[in-house]
Design a protein around this motif. Structure first.
Motif, PDB file in Angstrom:
ATOM      1  N   ALA A 131       9.402   8.406   2.298  1.00  0.00           N
ATOM      2  CA  ALA A 131      10.398   9.296   1.547  1.00  0.00           C
ATOM      3  C   ALA A 131       9.963  10.616   1.855  1.00  0.00           C
ATOM      4  O   ALA A 131       8.350  10.854   1.843  1.00  0.00           O
ATOM      5  CB  ALA A 131      10.321   9.176   0.087  1.00  0.00           C
ATOM      6  N   GLU A 132      10.658  11.636   2.577  1.00  0.00           N
ATOM      7  CA  GLU A 132      10.098  12.733   2.908  1.00  0.00           C
ATOM      8  C   GLU A 132      10.890  13.980   2.532  1.00  0.00           C
ATOM      9  O   GLU A 132      12.020  13.865   2.674  1.00  0.00           O
ATOM     10  CB  GLU A 132       9.934  12.704   4.563  1.00  0.00           C
ATOM     11  N   VAL A 133      10.469  15.219   2.478  1.00  0.00           N
ATOM     12  CA  VAL A 133      10.956  16.609   2.573  1.00  0.00           C
ATOM     13  C   VAL A 133      10.452  17.549   3.543  1.00  0.00           C
ATOM     14  O   VAL A 133       9.269  17.408   3.478  1.00  0.00           O
ATOM     15  CB  VAL A 133      10.886  17.102   0.989  1.00  0.00           C
ATOM     16  N   ALA A 134      11.043  18.087   4.255  1.00  0.00           N
ATOM     17  CA  ALA A 134      10.458  18.658   5.277  1.00  0.00           C
ATOM     18  C   ALA A 134      11.329  20.379   5.320  1.00  0.00           C
ATOM     19  O   ALA A 134      12.813  20.279   5.069  1.00  0.00           O
ATOM     20  CB  ALA A 134      11.147  18.176   6.799  1.00  0.00           C
ATOM     21  N   ALA A 135      10.635  21.176   5.399  1.00  0.00           N
ATOM     22  CA  ALA A 135      10.943  22.613   5.690  1.00  0.00           C
ATOM     23  C   ALA A 135      10.900  23.004   7.098  1.00  0.00           C
ATOM     24  O   ALA A 135       9.708  22.825   7.405  1.00  0.00           O
ATOM     25  CB  ALA A 135      10.349  23.623   4.686  1.00  0.00           C
ATOM     26  N   ASN A 136      11.985  23.572   7.703  1.00  0.00           N
ATOM     27  CA  ASN A 136      12.045  23.777   9.149  1.00  0.00           C
ATOM     28  C   ASN A 136      12.312  25.444   9.413  1.00  0.00           C
ATOM     29  O   ASN A 136      13.508  25.688   8.807  1.00  0.00           O
ATOM     30  CB  ASN A 136      12.900  22.960   9.893  1.00  0.00           C
TER      31      ASN A 136
ATOM     32  N   ALA B  27       0.946  -1.227   0.081  1.00  0.00           N
ATOM     33  CA  ALA B  27      -0.010   0.046   0.091  1.00  0.00           C
ATOM     34  C   ALA B  27       0.831   1.392  -0.100  1.00  0.00           C
ATOM     35  O   ALA B  27       2.094   1.043   0.310  1.00  0.00           O
ATOM     36  CB  ALA B  27      -0.818  -0.080   1.360  1.00  0.00           C
ATOM     37  N   MET B  28       0.424   2.383  -0.485  1.00  0.00           N
ATOM     38  CA  MET B  28       1.206   3.744  -0.485  1.00  0.00           C
ATOM     39  C   MET B  28       0.159   5.011  -0.389  1.00  0.00           C
ATOM     40  O   MET B  28      -1.032   4.735  -0.630  1.00  0.00           O
ATOM     41  CB  MET B  28       1.584   3.858  -1.850  1.00  0.00           C
ATOM     42  N   THR B  29       0.759   5.737   0.429  1.00  0.00           N
ATOM     43  CA  THR B  29      -0.163   7.183   0.591  1.00  0.00           C
ATOM     44  C   THR B  29       0.742   8.229   0.719  1.00  0.00           C
ATOM     45  O   THR B  29       1.717   8.231   1.354  1.00  0.00           O
ATOM     46  CB  THR B  29      -0.958   6.950   1.799  1.00  0.00           C
ATOM     47  N   PRO B  30       0.370   9.496   0.064  1.00  0.00           N
ATOM     48  CA  PRO B  30       1.070  10.608   0.443  1.00  0.00           C
ATOM     49  C   PRO B  30       0.535  10.965   1.923  1.00  0.00           C
ATOM     50  O   PRO B  30      -0.469  10.783   2.404  1.00  0.00           O
ATOM     51  CB  PRO B  30       0.448  11.616  -0.345  1.00  0.00           C
ATOM     52  N   TYR B  31       1.536  11.897   2.622  1.00  0.00           N
ATOM     53  CA  TYR B  31       0.979  12.250   3.913  1.00  0.00           C
ATOM     54  C   TYR B  31       1.888  13.748   4.170  1.00  0.00           C
ATOM     55  O   TYR B  31       2.665  13.866   3.479  1.00  0.00           O
ATOM     56  CB  TYR B  31       1.530  11.431   4.945  1.00  0.00           C
ATOM     57  N   LEU B  32       1.181  14.505   5.022  1.00  0.00           N
ATOM     58  CA  LEU B  32       1.535  15.505   5.628  1.00  0.00           C
ATOM     59  C   LEU B  32       1.905  15.635   6.896  1.00  0.00           C
ATOM     60  O   LEU B  32       1.160  14.642   7.752  1.00  0.00           O
ATOM     61  CB  LEU B  32       0.549  16.793   5.252  1.00  0.00           C
TER      62      LEU B  32
ATOM     63  N   ALA C  36       6.384  18.932   6.760  1.00  0.00           N
ATOM     64  CA  ALA C  36       6.732  18.022   5.911  1.00  0.00           C
ATOM     65  C   ALA C  36       5.764  17.272   4.960  1.00  0.00           C
ATOM     66  O   ALA C  36       4.690  17.297   5.337  1.00  0.00           O
ATOM     67  CB  ALA C  36       7.515  16.760   6.782  1.00  0.00           C
ATOM     68  N   ALA C  37       6.329  17.027   3.707  1.00  0.00           N
ATOM     69  CA  ALA C  37       5.392  16.017   2.863  1.00  0.00           C
ATOM     70  C   ALA C  37       6.238  14.841   2.331  1.00  0.00           C
ATOM     71  O   ALA C  37       7.308  15.000   2.053  1.00  0.00           O
ATOM     72  CB  ALA C  37       5.021  16.933   1.743  1.00  0.00           C
ATOM     73  N   GLY C  38       5.440  13.688   2.300  1.00  0.00           N
ATOM     74  CA  GLY C  38       6.170  12.651   1.966  1.00  0.00           C
ATOM     75  C   GLY C  38       5.104  11.811   1.257  1.00  0.00           C
ATOM     76  O   GLY C  38       3.956  11.516   1.317  1.00  0.00           O
ATOM     77  N   LEU C  39       5.901  10.395   1.103  1.00  0.00           N
ATOM     78  CA  LEU C  39       5.205   9.376   0.534  1.00  0.00           C
ATOM     79  C   LEU C  39       5.591   7.823   1.476  1.00  0.00           C
ATOM     80  O   LEU C  39       6.726   8.039   1.946  1.00  0.00           O
ATOM     81  CB  LEU C  39       5.569   8.943  -0.854  1.00  0.00           C
TER      82      LEU C  39
END
Length: 225
Positions: A171-176, A118-123, A156-159
């Protein structure tokens, strides 16, 4: 920060007794900073960062997460696209230690009862406590002062991928957004130091891009009321 961590661990201890699904994981990625020195490119990972985390899956659509991260940040005016920074010629390095509490929201149901892929995007967002070196400059020479503490807001946003019922890949990209303007030494808070301040672009940002692997444990929850 220690009181917050202890309270959070006690809360999770109570919930674990109710047989929820839990995850523990590790992550590795690249870090870059945006502030008053060096490049202003937002997502350009070049330094190493790593983290360990615990996630409590409260439902198929949301979870709570606590994490500890260790990240190196650097900046070099020679690599900037701004001619004024190139002419100035400053560079720095610093280390950030970060403790984060937050909420993760899945766009699709991510039910750990299921066994297939299974897969989902997330915040993700929350609040972070950070520890870093209080830098300042004497001429073009960077000097490291004592340790300082501040806060940051991660967005952050990721999969998220369920590879097996026990193995989750993220897998994630985060702005702090930090609450300090001195991760780069541009605005030291110590008025007794012989230095000059030049921070004019607001508080500093740092970005993290990486992957993580987590393992589930505990009995499968019943998400119904």
């Amino acid at each position: 920060m220690k009181k917050i961590l202890i309270s959070f661990i006690l809360l999770f201890g109570i919930e674990m007794a109710q047989a929820q699904i839990h995850e523990i994981g590790v992550g590795l990625g690249g870090v870059n900073y945006v502030g008053d020195i060096g490049s202003t490119q937002y997502i350009a990972p070049k330094n190493l960062g790593y983290n360990v985390f615990y996630r409590w899956n409260r439902s198929p659509r949301h979870s709570y997460k606590i994490s500890y991260s260790h990240m190196k940040i650097t900046g070099d005016d020679a690599k900037s696209s701004m001619e004024s920074r190139k002419a100035r010629g400053l560079k720095f390095n610093n280390t950030i230690q970060e403790l984060t509490l937050g909420l993760e929201f899945n766009f699709f149901e991510f039910d750990l009862h299921e066994e297939q892929f299974a897969m989902t995007p997330y915040l993700f967002t929350g609040i972070s406590g950070i520890r870093y070196n209080d830098l300042y400059f004497r001429g073009h020479r960077m000097v490291k002062g004592g340790k300082k503490y501040s806060a940051a807001i991660p967005i952050a946003a990721g999969l998220k991928f369920r590879l097996t019922p026990q193995l989750i890949l993220n897998a994630e990209v985060a702005a702090n957004y930090s609450f300090t303007d001195n991760l780069d030494g541009s605005h030291s808070s110590d008025s007794n130091l012989e230095k000059f301040n030049f921070g004019k672009n607001g508080n500093d940002w740092y970005f993290y891009s990486g992957i993580s692997l987590s393992f589930t444990f505990g009995q499968n929850p019943c998400y119904c009321e």
